[in-house]
Design a protein around this motif. Structure first.
Motif, mmCIF file in Angstrom:
data_model
loop_
_atom_site.group_PDB
_atom_site.id
_atom_site.type_symbol
_atom_site.label_atom_id
_atom_site.label_comp_id
_atom_site.label_asym_id
_atom_site.label_seq_id
_atom_site.Cartn_x
_atom_site.Cartn_y
_atom_site.Cartn_z
ATOM 1 N N TRP A 193 74.367 96.546 36.783
ATOM 2 C CA TRP A 193 75.207 97.633 37.292
ATOM 3 C C TRP A 193 74.533 98.998 37.230
ATOM 4 O O TRP A 193 75.171 100.025 37.447
ATOM 5 C CB TRP A 193 76.530 97.675 36.525
ATOM 6 C CG TRP A 193 76.396 97.250 35.084
ATOM 7 C CD1 TRP A 193 76.703 96.027 34.573
ATOM 8 C CD2 TRP A 193 75.893 98.020 33.981
ATOM 9 N NE1 TRP A 193 76.424 95.993 33.229
ATOM 10 C CE2 TRP A 193 75.943 97.186 32.835
ATOM 11 C CE3 TRP A 193 75.413 99.319 33.846
ATOM 12 C CZ2 TRP A 193 75.519 97.630 31.584
ATOM 13 C CZ3 TRP A 193 74.997 99.750 32.602
ATOM 14 C CH2 TRP A 193 75.054 98.915 31.492
ATOM 15 N N CYS A 194 73.266 99.025 36.933
ATOM 16 C CA CYS A 194 72.588 100.315 36.744
ATOM 17 C C CYS A 194 71.722 100.654 37.949
ATOM 18 O O CYS A 194 70.836 99.893 38.319
ATOM 19 C CB CYS A 194 71.803 100.242 35.435
ATOM 20 S SG CYS A 194 70.240 101.087 35.373
ATOM 21 N N GLY A 195 72.016 101.774 38.608
ATOM 22 C CA GLY A 195 71.306 102.206 39.824
ATOM 23 C C GLY A 195 69.798 102.289 39.672
ATOM 24 O O GLY A 195 69.055 101.654 40.426
ATOM 25 N N PRO A 196 69.319 103.068 38.698
ATOM 26 C CA PRO A 196 67.868 103.187 38.550
ATOM 27 C C PRO A 196 67.194 101.845 38.226
ATOM 28 O O PRO A 196 66.031 101.637 38.582
ATOM 29 C CB PRO A 196 67.672 104.173 37.392
ATOM 30 C CG PRO A 196 68.997 104.690 37.028
ATOM 31 C CD PRO A 196 70.055 103.997 37.827
ATOM 32 N N ILE A 198 68.859 102.773 30.077
ATOM 33 C CA ILE A 198 68.178 101.810 30.939
ATOM 34 C C ILE A 198 67.872 102.432 32.292
ATOM 35 O O ILE A 198 68.625 103.298 32.735
ATOM 36 C CB ILE A 198 68.999 100.502 31.109
ATOM 37 C CG1 ILE A 198 70.477 100.832 31.329
ATOM 38 C CG2 ILE A 198 68.792 99.585 29.935
ATOM 39 C CD1 ILE A 198 71.353 99.641 31.591
ATOM 40 N N MET A 254 66.069 100.132 41.293
ATOM 41 C CA MET A 254 64.848 100.684 41.862
ATOM 42 C C MET A 254 63.618 100.312 41.029
ATOM 43 O O MET A 254 62.505 100.312 41.521
ATOM 44 C CB MET A 254 64.955 102.209 42.001
ATOM 45 C CG MET A 254 66.084 102.685 42.899
ATOM 46 S SD MET A 254 66.153 101.841 44.504
ATOM 47 C CE MET A 254 64.600 102.365 45.224
ATOM 48 N N LEU A 284 63.469 105.380 35.078
ATOM 49 C CA LEU A 284 62.667 104.840 36.172
ATOM 50 C C LEU A 284 61.209 105.273 36.014
ATOM 51 O O LEU A 284 60.919 106.447 35.889
ATOM 52 C CB LEU A 284 63.229 105.346 37.501
ATOM 53 C CG LEU A 284 62.543 104.825 38.751
ATOM 54 C CD1 LEU A 284 62.812 103.350 38.931
ATOM 55 C CD2 LEU A 284 63.018 105.587 39.958
ATOM 56 N N THR A 285 60.297 104.307 36.003
ATOM 57 C CA THR A 285 58.889 104.605 35.740
ATOM 58 C C THR A 285 58.015 103.995 36.830
ATOM 59 O O THR A 285 58.233 102.851 37.244
ATOM 60 C CB THR A 285 58.484 104.025 34.363
ATOM 61 O OG1 THR A 285 59.413 104.497 33.383
ATOM 62 C CG2 THR A 285 57.090 104.461 33.963
#
Lengths: 288, 101
Positions: free
Chosen positions: B30-33, B73, B36, B91-92
């Motif tokens: 459920w986590c947007g980043p 996260i 990606m 995000l990395t």
């Protein structure tokens, strides 16, 4: 569902909306009368104004021009953007709107407050995304730093998880009422134990024991949405390609938020590019 | 190499006792980043045979996330000889992760 939702009513956002509208897209713009442009007393270097133009007047003209071309405009603050793959949900304090593509042109609002400890504890008790990280704070004491609808909306996302929520305005007044406990004292620093946030120390020498802090200052801006959507940023600047598209397909960023030259000319150009790229994207997903 | 799925049950064998360097992505559906981050991890897994790359769903493996101090996260950890040598929060990019390897 809208073809395109534009967040921001300055020269970048309005240009994107106009170009998309003229390509027969169904366009909605959210604006909040907060733009760098409104602070400009007189703009002498923009094409076509014999005696220059006042920033506020140029901004109002843009809103009027978009309205006359049939763009739908709402004077509302956006608090969150979610979704992906041609179906985005744009949330305001009271409503939700769907769109196939989104242009973010909210200006370069700072997302980090100048508080000692804010960088040191990022990801170690400090978070910029309630939806993402609320999970780790079940039955814990949480603070939200902020003073408006954005802070309240982040607190709302956390209220079923946290045992206690306090909004810390860091010396500001709340711009919106809520049922949350509000502490207005200015923050001196965020301190921790074993590298993890444990308390907030205020300038008046008071302290608040805390397990987690969510940052949501002022109005939500592009940087805040980027953190939630997973848009790549480098040194605080959102990364885009030559079409102003981000790494999230269907999301475009333009104007001051995209960094570089902070000028109306550049904002209008990037808005046009982003608007047309959004049109191309919407058409490509329609005919799939 | 393909992207592996680590869990509380296989973590010791597949991550801690691995001979190769292991890159672990703590994520949630459920986590947007996190969404990606996922293709970036796929890319690393697909391009580097000298590394083991995998994901841990924090919903299903809460204890493991807590044990490793995950509070945000996505969190990416690089394990060498059973120890988390590098931690990236948020995000990395592929470049930043591979630089640490």
């Amino acid at each position: 569902m809208y073809d395109l939702i534009v967040i921001g009513g300055g020269p970048a956002g309005i240009s994107a909306a106009i170009y998309a509208k003229r390509a027969n897209m169904n366009v909605l713009v959210f604006y909040t009368m907060e733009s760098q442009l409104l602070k400009a007393h007189k703009i002498d270097n923009y094409y076509g104004f014999v005696n220059g133009i006042n920033g506020q007047e140029l901004y109002n003209n843009g809103i009027g021009q978009a309205t006359n071309l049939g763009v739908h405009l709402l004077n509302e603050e956006v608090t969150d953007v979610t979704g992906g793959d041609g179906e985005f949900v744009v949330k305001t304090f009271t409503n939700e709107y769907k769109a196939k593509s989104v242009v973010i042109a909210t200006g370069n609002k700072k997302i980090k407050p100048d508080i000692k400890g804010i960088d040191e504890y990022e990801g170690r008790g400090i978070s910029y995304c309630a939806i993402c990280d609320g999970f780790f704070y079940r039955n814990k004491k949480i603070a939200v730093i902020g003073n408006g609808r954005y802070a309240i909306s982040e607190a709302n996302d956390l209220k079923n998880v946290a045992s206690e929520i306090t909004i810390l305005t860091n010396g500001e007044n709340m711009t919106e009422d809520s049922d949350y406990i509000v502490k207005k004292s200015k923050i001196l620093q965020i301190a921790g134990d074993d590298g993890i946030v444990s308390k907030v120390i205020f300038e008046d020498n008071s302290e608040l024991a805390i397990d987690g802090i969510f940052v949501a200052i002022g109005q939500a801006g592009g940087g805040d949405f980027a953190k939630k959507l997973g848009i790549l940023m480098e040194n605080g600047i959102i990364q885009t390609d030559e079409n102003m598209e981000t790494n999230v397909k269907g999301i475009y960023v333009c104007g001051n938020l995209a960094g570089g030259f902070l000028q109306v000319n550049k904002a209008a150009y990037e808005g046009a590019v982003a608007g047309l790229a959004a049109v191309k994207y919407v058409k490509s997903i329609q005919y799939k | 190499m393909y992207l592996r799925k680590f869990t509380q049950d296989n973590f010791e064998n597949e991550v801690l006792k691995a001979e190769k360097t292991v890159i672990v992505d703590f994520f949630a559906t459920w986590c947007g980043p996190c969404k990606m981050q996922s293709p970036i991890m796929d890319e690393i897994a697909g391009s580097r045979n000298d590394l083991i790359v995998g994901k841990i769903d924090v919903d299903e493996n809460r204890d493991l996330a807590i044990k490793y101090g995950v509070m945000s996260i996505p969190t990416i950890m690089v394990f060498k000889n059973g120890e988390a040598k590098n931690v990236f929060i948020g995000l990395t990019s592929k470049e930043d992760i591979l630089e640490a390897v």
